[in-house]
Design a protein around this motif. Sequence first.
Motif, PDB file in Angstrom:
ATOM      1  N   ARG A 428       2.734 -95.658 -22.114  1.00 55.24           N
ATOM      2  CA  ARG A 428       3.350 -96.534 -23.204  1.00 55.24           C
ATOM      3  C   ARG A 428       4.778 -96.008 -23.481  1.00 55.24           C
ATOM      4  O   ARG A 428       4.941 -94.655 -23.288  1.00 55.24           O
ATOM      5  CB  ARG A 428       2.651 -96.747 -24.506  1.00 55.24           C
ATOM      6  CG  ARG A 428       1.346 -97.137 -24.488  1.00 55.24           C
ATOM      7  CD  ARG A 428       1.213 -98.597 -23.757  1.00 55.24           C
ATOM      8  NE  ARG A 428       2.003 -99.559 -24.445  1.00 55.24           N
ATOM      9  CZ  ARG A 428       2.330-100.583 -24.022  1.00 55.24           C
ATOM     10  NH1 ARG A 428       2.272-100.955 -22.743  1.00 55.24           N
ATOM     11  NH2 ARG A 428       3.380-101.380 -24.901  1.00 55.24           N
ATOM     12  N   PRO A 429       5.565 -96.555 -24.043  1.00 56.98           N
ATOM     13  CA  PRO A 429       7.049 -95.925 -24.250  1.00 56.98           C
ATOM     14  C   PRO A 429       6.856 -94.549 -25.133  1.00 56.98           C
ATOM     15  O   PRO A 429       7.688 -93.538 -24.858  1.00 56.98           O
ATOM     16  CB  PRO A 429       7.683 -96.926 -25.137  1.00 56.98           C
ATOM     17  CG  PRO A 429       7.202 -98.286 -24.740  1.00 56.98           C
ATOM     18  CD  PRO A 429       5.785 -97.997 -24.266  1.00 56.98           C
ATOM     19  N   ALA A 430       5.907 -94.463 -26.010  1.00 60.03           N
ATOM     20  CA  ALA A 430       5.621 -93.448 -26.797  1.00 60.03           C
ATOM     21  C   ALA A 430       5.310 -91.957 -25.885  1.00 60.03           C
ATOM     22  O   ALA A 430       5.725 -90.989 -26.183  1.00 60.03           O
ATOM     23  CB  ALA A 430       4.584 -93.416 -27.865  1.00 60.03           C
ATOM     24  N   LYS A 431       4.706 -92.376 -24.811  1.00 56.40           N
ATOM     25  CA  LYS A 431       4.379 -91.318 -23.958  1.00 56.40           C
ATOM     26  C   LYS A 431       5.598 -90.952 -23.015  1.00 56.40           C
ATOM     27  O   LYS A 431       5.713 -89.657 -22.794  1.00 56.40           O
ATOM     28  CB  LYS A 431       3.115 -91.642 -22.985  1.00 56.40           C
ATOM     29  CG  LYS A 431       1.480 -91.733 -23.760  1.00 56.40           C
ATOM     30  CD  LYS A 431       1.504 -90.487 -24.632  1.00 56.40           C
ATOM     31  CE  LYS A 431       0.055 -90.670 -25.368  1.00 56.40           C
ATOM     32  NZ  LYS A 431      -0.090 -89.444 -26.284  1.00 56.40           N
ATOM     33  N   ILE A 432       6.295 -91.729 -22.943  1.00 52.45           N
ATOM     34  CA  ILE A 432       7.525 -91.339 -21.839  1.00 52.45           C
ATOM     35  C   ILE A 432       8.533 -90.348 -22.842  1.00 52.45           C
ATOM     36  O   ILE A 432       9.106 -89.359 -22.611  1.00 52.45           O
ATOM     37  CB  ILE A 432       8.198 -92.476 -21.460  1.00 52.45           C
ATOM     38  CG1 ILE A 432       7.484 -93.412 -20.729  1.00 52.45           C
ATOM     39  CG2 ILE A 432       9.675 -92.309 -21.180  1.00 52.45           C
ATOM     40  CD1 ILE A 432       8.340 -94.652 -20.069  1.00 52.45           C
ATOM     41  N   GLU A 433       8.428 -90.980 -24.176  1.00 52.04           N
ATOM     42  CA  GLU A 433       9.143 -90.089 -25.231  1.00 52.04           C
ATOM     43  C   GLU A 433       8.656 -88.605 -25.461  1.00 52.04           C
ATOM     44  O   GLU A 433       9.214 -87.546 -25.559  1.00 52.04           O
ATOM     45  CB  GLU A 433       9.259 -90.689 -26.324  1.00 52.04           C
ATOM     46  CG  GLU A 433      10.165 -91.937 -26.667  1.00 52.04           C
ATOM     47  CD  GLU A 433       9.979 -92.802 -27.480  1.00 52.04           C
ATOM     48  OE1 GLU A 433       9.362 -92.448 -28.603  1.00 52.04           O
ATOM     49  OE2 GLU A 433      10.550 -93.993 -27.709  1.00 52.04           O
ATOM     50  N   ALA A 434       7.149 -88.546 -25.414  1.00 49.48           N
ATOM     51  CA  ALA A 434       6.217 -87.393 -25.554  1.00 49.48           C
ATOM     52  C   ALA A 434       6.662 -86.417 -24.409  1.00 49.48           C
ATOM     53  O   ALA A 434       6.978 -85.116 -24.371  1.00 49.48           O
ATOM     54  CB  ALA A 434       4.893 -87.500 -25.471  1.00 49.48           C
ATOM     55  N   VAL A 435       6.765 -87.131 -23.147  1.00 43.37           N
ATOM     56  CA  VAL A 435       7.211 -86.222 -21.946  1.00 43.37           C
ATOM     57  C   VAL A 435       8.700 -85.504 -21.996  1.00 43.37           C
ATOM     58  O   VAL A 435       8.719 -84.297 -21.895  1.00 43.37           O
ATOM     59  CB  VAL A 435       6.977 -86.829 -20.773  1.00 43.37           C
ATOM     60  CG1 VAL A 435       7.761 -86.312 -19.534  1.00 43.37           C
ATOM     61  CG2 VAL A 435       5.582 -87.273 -20.355  1.00 43.37           C
ATOM     62  N   TRP A 436       9.428 -86.418 -22.604  1.00 43.75           N
ATOM     63  CA  TRP A 436      10.823 -86.071 -22.614  1.00 43.75           C
ATOM     64  C   TRP A 436      10.754 -84.759 -23.664  1.00 43.75           C
ATOM     65  O   TRP A 436      11.399 -83.782 -23.597  1.00 43.75           O
ATOM     66  CB  TRP A 436      11.830 -86.911 -23.273  1.00 43.75           C
ATOM     67  CG  TRP A 436      12.316 -87.988 -22.084  1.00 43.75           C
ATOM     68  CD1 TRP A 436      12.400 -87.885 -20.988  1.00 43.75           C
ATOM     69  CD2 TRP A 436      12.507 -89.279 -22.457  1.00 43.75           C
ATOM     70  NE1 TRP A 436      12.782 -88.910 -20.211  1.00 43.75           N
ATOM     71  CE2 TRP A 436      12.858 -90.037 -21.289  1.00 43.75           C
ATOM     72  CE3 TRP A 436      12.462 -90.296 -23.479  1.00 43.75           C
ATOM     73  CZ2 TRP A 436      13.422 -91.117 -21.003  1.00 43.75           C
ATOM     74  CZ3 TRP A 436      12.869 -91.399 -23.306  1.00 43.75           C
ATOM     75  CH2 TRP A 436      13.385 -91.913 -22.174  1.00 43.75           C
ATOM     76  N   ARG A 437       9.857 -84.630 -24.853  1.00 45.87           N
ATOM     77  CA  ARG A 437       9.922 -83.830 -25.811  1.00 45.87           C
ATOM     78  C   ARG A 437       9.378 -82.398 -25.328  1.00 45.87           C
ATOM     79  O   ARG A 437       9.966 -81.441 -25.665  1.00 45.87           O
ATOM     80  CB  ARG A 437       9.014 -84.248 -27.012  1.00 45.87           C
ATOM     81  CG  ARG A 437      10.106 -85.221 -27.928  1.00 45.87           C
ATOM     82  CD  ARG A 437       9.113 -85.341 -29.385  1.00 45.87           C
ATOM     83  NE  ARG A 437       7.742 -85.829 -29.372  1.00 45.87           N
ATOM     84  CZ  ARG A 437       7.306 -87.016 -29.216  1.00 45.87           C
ATOM     85  NH1 ARG A 437       8.273 -88.141 -29.122  1.00 45.87           N
ATOM     86  NH2 ARG A 437       5.896 -87.508 -29.107  1.00 45.87           N
ATOM     87  N   ALA A 438       8.403 -82.594 -24.322  1.00 45.38           N
ATOM     88  CA  ALA A 438       7.833 -81.574 -23.766  1.00 45.38           C
ATOM     89  C   ALA A 438       8.739 -80.911 -22.903  1.00 45.38           C
ATOM     90  O   ALA A 438       8.909 -79.445 -22.744  1.00 45.38           O
ATOM     91  CB  ALA A 438       6.632 -81.675 -22.911  1.00 45.38           C
ATOM     92  N   PHE A 439       9.983 -81.445 -22.352  1.00 41.77           N
ATOM     93  CA  PHE A 439      11.022 -80.870 -21.587  1.00 41.77           C
ATOM     94  C   PHE A 439      12.169 -80.535 -22.488  1.00 41.77           C
ATOM     95  O   PHE A 439      13.311 -80.071 -22.189  1.00 41.77           O
ATOM     96  CB  PHE A 439      11.481 -81.808 -20.513  1.00 41.77           C
ATOM     97  CG  PHE A 439      10.596 -81.679 -19.313  1.00 41.77           C
ATOM     98  CD1 PHE A 439      10.918 -80.988 -18.253  1.00 41.77           C
ATOM     99  CD2 PHE A 439       9.633 -82.659 -19.123  1.00 41.77           C
ATOM    100  CE1 PHE A 439      10.250 -81.245 -17.083  1.00 41.77           C
ATOM    101  CE2 PHE A 439       8.816 -82.616 -18.101  1.00 41.77           C
ATOM    102  CZ  PHE A 439       9.162 -81.927 -16.907  1.00 41.77           C
ATOM    103  N   GLY A 440      11.960 -80.620 -23.974  1.00 43.19           N
ATOM    104  CA  GLY A 440      13.005 -80.189 -24.826  1.00 43.19           C
ATOM    105  C   GLY A 440      13.908 -81.395 -24.969  1.00 43.19           C
ATOM    106  O   GLY A 440      15.188 -81.104 -25.344  1.00 43.19           O
ATOM    107  N   VAL A 441      13.700 -82.609 -24.536  1.00 44.98           N
ATOM    108  CA  VAL A 441      14.742 -83.730 -24.581  1.00 44.98           C
ATOM    109  C   VAL A 441      14.328 -84.628 -25.628  1.00 44.98           C
ATOM    110  O   VAL A 441      13.261 -85.233 -25.759  1.00 44.98           O
ATOM    111  CB  VAL A 441      14.925 -84.323 -23.304  1.00 44.98           C
ATOM    112  CG1 VAL A 441      15.825 -85.829 -23.540  1.00 44.98           C
ATOM    113  CG2 VAL A 441      15.187 -83.442 -22.293  1.00 44.98           C
TER     114      VAL A 441
END
Length: 949
Positions: A428-441
Motif C-alpha cells: 500500500r502507499p503507506a508502506k512505500i512511505e515507510a520504506v522511504w522513512r527507513a532510508f531517511g526520506v
Amino acid sequence: MGFEPTDYQPYDFANRRHIGPSPAEMDAMFTELGVADVDGLISETVPQSILQSQPLQTGKPMSERQLLWWMRQIAKKNTVLTSLIGQGYHGTICPPAIQRNILENPAWYTAYTPYQPEISQGRLEALLNYQTMVSDLTGLEIANASLLDEATACAEAMTMAGRVAKSKKKAFFVDENCHPQNIAVVKTRAEPLNIEIIVGDPDEMDASAVFGALFQYPGTHGHVRDLTDHMARLHGENAVGIVSADPMALCLLKSPGEMGADIAVGTTQRFGVPMGYGGPHAAYIACRDAYKRSLPGRIVGVSVDARGNRAYRLALQTREQHIRREKATSNVCTAQALLAVMAGFYAVFHGPDGLRAIAERIHRKTVRLARGLQEAGFDVEPESFFDTITVEVGLFQQTVLDAGVREGVNMRKVGTTKIGISIDETTRPAKIEAVWRAFGVTRKDEPASREYRLPEPLVRTSPYLTHEVFHMNRAETEMVRYMRRLADRDLALDRAMIPLGSCTMKLNSAAEMMPLSWHEFANLHPYCPADQAAGYHELIEGLNAKLCEITGYDAISMQPNSGAQGEYAGLLTIAAYHRANGEGHRNVCLIPVNAHGTNPASAQMVGWKVVSVKCDDMGSIDLDDFHAKVEKHSADLAGMMITYPSTHGVFEETVKEVCKTVHDHGGQVYIDGANLNAMVGISRPGDLGGDVSHLNLHKTFCIPHGGGGPGMGPIGVKDHLTAHLPSHPLAGEGPGPVAAAPFGSPSLLPISWAYVQMMGGEGLTQATRIAILNANYIAKRLEGAYHVLYRGPKGRVAHECILDTRPFEKSAGVTVDDIAKRLVDCGFHAPTMSWPVAGTLMVEPTESETKAELDRFCDAMLGIREEIRAIEEGRMDREDNPLKRAPHTVEDLVGDWDRGYSREEGCFPPGAFRVDKYWPPVNRVDNVYGDRNLICTCPPMEDYAEAAE
C-alpha cells in the motif's frame, strides 16, 4: 435407567473424532476375527522381536478446544511484518472465495491423486486450467500439473535438459542472477550426477562448453534482460535453454518461449497462495512440444470416454517412476495439486485483464518507490525492472534494515552494502512511505503516477489466457458455482472411504486444518529474521522432538517437501557420511522388490547402482538372495532401502537380521516411512537398525493429500548422520539443500503438530492398532471371495492387504481395471491398482473408518465377486456385463438401455447409496486415445460436449 459408565471425555479427540470404530463395533470385529481384543490381534500380527519396550512419551492428549488455544499462543510468537524481501516469495491476496471454497473445503483438500480419472474430473479440469495458464504465460506448448517448488523445478529442468540435449557435455551453466536457493539446489542435484555447474555472467557464457543453461527472469536483484541471443547461442551448440520466470512479470514482459527458451520453470506462489514461511506452493515447468515425453511429474491430458464425450486424465503415465523404477528419469511422484488449483482459480478469478492490471500496479508502485529514492540521492539499480530494485547504502546497510523493521517492513540484505526491495500486490502507499522513512526520506506517495521502466523491446504484445474459462462472468455467484460444479464431479474423503494401500487416506480433521489460514502462519516470508518466526521455530522443535520419540531417531530435518524428496535427502545424507569416512566409492544400493516404488529412482538420482533383491513366497525378503548380493557387493555397498512393513503388507520377522548384515558390510539402512502408520507406538524404525527414514507427514501424520499434493517428507537420522543432513544457503554451512526453503513447506506442520497433541501417546498407539484391526477385518470378511496374496506366519496382515484379482481375468475376462471402475458405481475410490503386484488391489482402510463404512466396502467387493461368478457360470455375458460397462453415469440411467442386465443392477450395486449416490460425470476414459492425441491445454468450450470424431 442411569447412564452407562464411560472412560471417554466429551472432547476426547482420539476416540471420539479420529478413530472410526466405536467400542461396540470393535467387539464385533474381534468376534469376526476370533480374538479376544486388540492386544490379541497385535500379538498375532507383529513379531515380538520388533515391539518397542516402552510406551510413547508424547504427552497427554489435548481436546480440540485446548489445542486451538495453545496454537493461538504459538502463533502470537510469530511477528508478521510487511515482507519486501522478494527472492521468489511475495505477498499476495487470496480471494476469499478461493480461500473458503478451495483451500478450506474438504472436497478439494481430502481428494487423492487423480489416478482414477472418472472420479477426478473436477480437479483434472482445474489442473488443466492451471496448465493452460502456465503454457500461455510462458509461451511454450506443454506444461505439467506442478512441481514442488521453484528451486527443485530448476533442478528437474537441468536433468531434463541433460536427457533431451543433443550433446554429451557434462557441464551446465547457471546465471549468477538466479535466486540463491535455486543455485544451491541445482548444485545439490548436480553433484552426485557428476554434472559440473558453472555460475557466471550470462554475457560471458561459453555455450560450446555446456549441455544447457538456466537464467532468472527477472533476475534476483531486479535486472530484466532479453535472452534471445543467449538462446540462439545455446541452440547453435545443441544445448538447451531454461528460464526461471516470475509468472506475474510475464503478464507484462516478453515470454520465455518468444525468446527461444526450450524450458521454463518458476513458482505460482504469488497467484493467491500465501508465503507460509516457505510453502507449500505450486512450482511450474513448461517446455516445447518436442520434449513433452521427457517432462517430469504429472501431465493432465484430454481424452474421451466410452460414449465419446470429452474427459480428462493423467497423460503419459508410463513415464512415472513407480513403473520405470531405476530407469526413471525423476523420482517425482507428487505435485502441489491443491496449490496449483488455487493458482489456476486465481487466474480464472481475475482473467487476463485483471492479472495485467495487478502486474501494472505492482510495477508502477516500484517505479514510484525507486523515483523517490533516486530523487533523495540514492543509487538505485537496475535501470529497467519489474518489481525489484537494489539500493546502494554503503556502511548504513544494517541501519536501514533495522529502521525498516521499526517501520514494520522487512527488506533484503544484498552483499555488504546494498538493500533489495521487492513490491507486490499487497503493498500500500503507506508502506512505500515507510520504506522511504527507513532510508531517511520523508515524502508522500503519489499513486496517480503512470511512469514505466520496462525495456521497450521486452514489453509483452502477445496475448495470453484467451480461453473462455478465463473470461467467465466473474460475479462471485458464478465463480462459487463453478468451483462447486467441479468439486461435485470428484470423489474425496468427505464422501467415502478411499482405501488406497500405501497412501493412508485417514481423517484430516477440521481442528488440525484451521491454523493454515491464520495470518501468523500464512504470511511469513521464509527468509525473514529468525526472531520474527519464534512461533514457527517452537512448533518445529516440538514436533521434531515428538517425531524422534516416535521413530527412535536422534534428529529430524524438516526440509524435504515430499516423500520422494525425503528418500532423496536420506540417501544424500548417507552418501555424505561415506565420503566423510573416506569411502565415497560406495555406490551400490540393495532394494528388495517389496520396497516402495520410488526407491529405485531415488537411488539412481544420487548416482548409485541399484541391485534388486528377490522376495520369497510369503512376500518377505529372500534371505538367500539377500546374503549372496551383500557378499558380492560388500566392498561397494552404500546401503539398502527397505520398506517396513513391506509394501506386501507383512511385518517381516527378519528385519533386524537384515539391518545388522548390511551394517556388518559397511552399508547404511534406509527404512522407507511410507507404512509408518502400522508402527507408531508399536515399533520404532530406529530400533530395528534403521539409520535414516523419511516420514510421510501427509500419510501417517494427517496432512491432507490435496488431490495429489501437498506433502511433507522430513527425514529422521541416527546421531552419526546428523552432521550430514541437508543445509541451506541462508542457514549456515553443510551439505547442500534439497528444497527452496529451510523447512520445506512449514505452513503444513501445524497440522501434524495438532494431530500428535490431540492424540497423545496412547491415542497414537491406538490409531496404529485400529489401522491393523481394520485391515484384518476386511481381509477376514473377504476371505473365500478373494485371495489375500501375502500374510504373516499366523495368517494376519499389517495395516494393508493385497487382494489377488488375476485369476478372474482367465475365468471371466474381468481385469483389475474392471473391478476398480465397478467400485465407482458403488461409491468408492478403488484401492491401489496393480502395485506392488500387477493385477492386484492393495487395500488400506486406515484407523479413521467406521465399521459401517468397512462393511459397505466389503459388501461392494462381495457383490462384485458375485457378478464375476455370474460371468464364470455363464449367467452374464463376458462383454455385456456391469463390470465391463462400468462406471455407469446418469446418462446411462436415463438413456436407451439395450444391455443384458437391468438398470438396477448396473447403477445401484451393493454398497451404493440410494439417495446420496455418487454419479461419475463420465464413463470409462480411453487412456490410449488420450496418449495418441496428446492435448494438455484447455480445448475450446464449444467442444466440451462434442463426441470424438
